[in-house]
Motif scaffolding. Structure first.
Motif, PDB file in Angstrom:
ATOM      1  N   ILE A  33       0.824  -1.201   0.000  1.00 35.08           N
ATOM      2  CA  ILE A  33       0.000   0.000   0.000  1.00 35.08           C
ATOM      3  C   ILE A  33       0.862   1.257   0.000  1.00 35.08           C
ATOM      4  O   ILE A  33       0.413   2.351  -0.335  1.00 35.08           O
ATOM      5  N   ALA A  34       2.112   1.125   0.364  1.00 36.42           N
ATOM      6  CA  ALA A  34       3.085   2.218   0.392  1.00 36.42           C
ATOM      7  C   ALA A  34       4.465   1.575   0.312  1.00 36.42           C
ATOM      8  O   ALA A  34       4.595   0.352   0.477  1.00 36.42           O
ATOM      9  N   PRO A  35       5.509   2.344   0.055  1.00 32.09           N
ATOM     10  CA  PRO A  35       6.842   1.737  -0.052  1.00 32.09           C
ATOM     11  C   PRO A  35       7.221   0.952   1.206  1.00 32.09           C
ATOM     12  O   PRO A  35       7.300   1.508   2.304  1.00 32.09           O
ATOM     13  N   GLY A  36       7.419  -0.339   1.038  1.00 32.28           N
ATOM     14  CA  GLY A  36       7.845  -1.182   2.146  1.00 32.28           C
ATOM     15  C   GLY A  36       6.765  -1.543   3.136  1.00 32.28           C
ATOM     16  O   GLY A  36       7.045  -2.234   4.121  1.00 32.28           O
ATOM     17  N   LEU A  37       5.519  -1.117   2.913  1.00 31.08           N
ATOM     18  CA  LEU A  37       4.427  -1.401   3.846  1.00 31.08           C
ATOM     19  C   LEU A  37       3.421  -2.346   3.199  1.00 31.08           C
ATOM     20  O   LEU A  37       2.860  -2.051   2.140  1.00 31.08           O
ATOM     21  N   LEU A  38       3.189  -3.461   3.859  1.00 26.47           N
ATOM     22  CA  LEU A  38       2.327  -4.519   3.343  1.00 26.47           C
ATOM     23  C   LEU A  38       0.898  -4.387   3.858  1.00 26.47           C
ATOM     24  O   LEU A  38       0.645  -3.765   4.895  1.00 26.47           O
ATOM     25  N   LEU A  39      -0.030  -5.007   3.142  1.00 27.25           N
ATOM     26  CA  LEU A  39      -1.369  -5.176   3.686  1.00 27.25           C
ATOM     27  C   LEU A  39      -1.276  -6.039   4.940  1.00 27.25           C
ATOM     28  O   LEU A  39      -0.361  -6.856   5.078  1.00 27.25           O
ATOM     29  N   PRO A  40      -2.209  -5.897   5.866  1.00 26.50           N
ATOM     30  CA  PRO A  40      -2.167  -6.733   7.068  1.00 26.50           C
ATOM     31  C   PRO A  40      -2.429  -8.194   6.710  1.00 26.50           C
ATOM     32  O   PRO A  40      -3.192  -8.483   5.779  1.00 26.50           O
TER      33      PRO A  40
END
Length: 498
Positions: free
Chosen positions: A305-312
């Motif tokens: 959803i953003a650089p380096g950030l995953l969906l839960p």
């Protein structure tokens, strides 16, 4: 409460397509007085009193007993400000029972009396012209006010107001020319306060009626941890962010099959980000903002959803493993931090939480000794804010972005990551990116930024092409956020609001 008795102020509220007028000399006093009177009338109705019993002729020049003292102020006032004080109603003060007084708003006690109207000391200290600073509203009993000396200050030269909850905040507003984001037209400030009521963040009821979560009301006013309207707007902003990413993913040379158009049945009943049963396993409070958002927001087909950030994680084991706080013991009114979007770095770049570094100011959520079960190291990611729901000025709809690095460590840099008040993110802090700083519409410095505003900022980064999109979603690593302290800092800046 019969809201139909209230005047229609829709055309008076400040909006992008209805900004403050620039063709009036001084204050737009008719607009400001109408918005002011709306708040007076709203509190009166909320207390169960008929509007017909409210004295519409009670104003600054008649309400404080000594009319001669009030009239003596008139020659020192700009004509437009004097006209406002002639028109703005003041709730009667019950001297025999002061607790029955109805404060003007959750942030302000009301229009100040003539003996405290002019901020002569502040004008002198801040090198402002004589009589230029008028203490329009007192804030001593307002939300997050600390001690005395604060106020809603009207500057008669610039015809703008700034709200200072404490004496220490005055330095945020001076010089006026250097802090334009602090000073706003009065109608803008009042619109923000009215919007808080309309979205249910602030509610009004008879002052003797208990508040939700045992909150200590300010007269009839009650500050809520979050509202249903906030969940709705946040989910809508999430959907716009997903659509922006999906639109770019579909234009790839070989778009993955996973993001091909979904069927009508799936569109009508999309999979939630996280199912309720999974949240139950992680002890996420029910109800809570985190639960409402995660169960109402749809789960897209991409991963990032953003650089380096995953969906839960969608499965119970994975989601519980990503939650260092929600499974901890907590008090009755505590909403713990919930990790919404974990960083893909996992445990490889942990963050040390101490009493001085943690953004979660509740003692339940930072490690004080080796004997506590509270983790001293957590993974990077986007978390909801920890709040005591019966506390003052809390934002359960807020967030904390924990990054595995800090900002502005180089004292000599001419640019750097900035908060909404345009001040630099504090040196050595790992969680202040995208946060408020000083709040130009009132409130505690530490109240966290709203999640919907972060999602809106990220959507713009995608739409402007600052962030690229690939088959798995937004590309880049968690270190992409370091761009916030480069000459591209404005891409990572959220303009000030309440």
């Amino acid at each position: 409460m019969d809201l139909s008795q209230l005047p229609d102020i829709t055309s008076l509220l400040v909006r992008l397509d209805n900004p403050p007028r620039d063709d009036v000399e001084g204050m737009d006093y008719l607009r400001c007085a109408a918005l002011h009177n709306y708040l007076i009338q709203y509190a009166w109705l909320a207390e169960g009193r008929p509007l017909a019993t409210l004295n519409a002729n009670s104003n600054f020049f008649t309400a404080f007993g000594d009319e001669a003292e009030a009239e003596a102020c008139r020659p020192r006032l700009d004509p437009s400000l004097a006209a406002f004080l002639d028109t703005a109603m003041i709730s009667p003060f019950p001297f025999d029972n002061p607790h029955e007084y109805l404060p003007f708003s959750v942030f302000a006690w009301g229009i100040d009396g003539p003996n405290r109207l002019f901020e002569e000391f502040t004008a002198d200290i801040q090198d402002q012209p004589v009589d230029s600073l008028v203490r329009l509203y007192a804030v001593e009993t307002g939300l997050s006010a600390v001690g005395g000396g604060g106020g809603v200050i009207y500057h008669q030269r610039f015809h703008r107001v700034a709200i200072f909850m404490h004496l220490d905040e005055y330095d945020c507003g001076f010089p006026v020319e250097g802090n334009p984001h602090v000073w706003n037209p009065l109608e803008t400030l009042l619109t923000n306060w009215i919007d808080l009521i309309h979205i249910g963040k602030v509610v009004a009821s008879p002052h003797k009626e208990p508040a939700l979560f045992d909150f200590e009301k300010i007269g009839p006013w009650e500050w809520r941890p979050y509202s249903e309207a906030q969940v709705t707007t946040c989910v809508a902003e999430w959907d716009r962010l997903c659509q922006a990413i999906e639109a770019r993913t579909s234009q790839l040379p070989n778009p993955p099959l996973l993001i091909s158009p979904i069927s009508r049945s799936n569109a009508d009943n999309p999979e939630p980000l996280v199912a309720s049963t999974v949240l139950d396993a992680a002890s996420v409070p029910n109800p809570s903002f985190a639960r409402a958002f995660l169960t109402r927001a749809r789960r897209p087909q991409f991963c990032y959803i953003a650089p380096g950030l995953l969906l839960p994680p969608a499965d119970s084991a994975g989601f519980v493993a990503a939650q260092p706080f929600s499974v901890l013991p907590r008090s009755e009114y505590t909403a713990p931090p919930v990790c919404l979007f974990p960083a893909d770095t996992g445990d490889q770049r942990p963050i040390q939480l101490t009493r001085t570094t943690t953004p979660f100011l509740l003692s339940d959520f930072y490690s004080r000794s080796t004997e506590t079960c509270t983790p001293s190291r957590v993974s990077a990611g986007l978390y909801t804010q920890a709040v005591e729901r019966n506390g003052l000025d809390v934002a359960e709809e807020g967030f904390q972005l924990l990054l595995p690095f800090t900002f502005n460590d180089d004292w000599d840099k001419s640019v750097g990551a900035r908060k909404s008040d345009r001040s630099l993110v504090d040196r050595g802090r790992f969680s202040e990116l995208f946060q408020h700083g000083y709040k130009p519409f009132g409130g505690d410095y530490y109240r966290s930024q709203r999640l919907e505003r972060l999602l809106g900022c990220w959507r713009k980064l995608v739409e402007k092409g600052v962030w690229s999109v690939g088959a798995d979603g937004v590309e880049g690593t968690i270190d992409t956020f370091k761009d916030a302290e480069s000459d591209r800092w404005e891409d990572y800046y959220i303009p000030p609001t309440w």
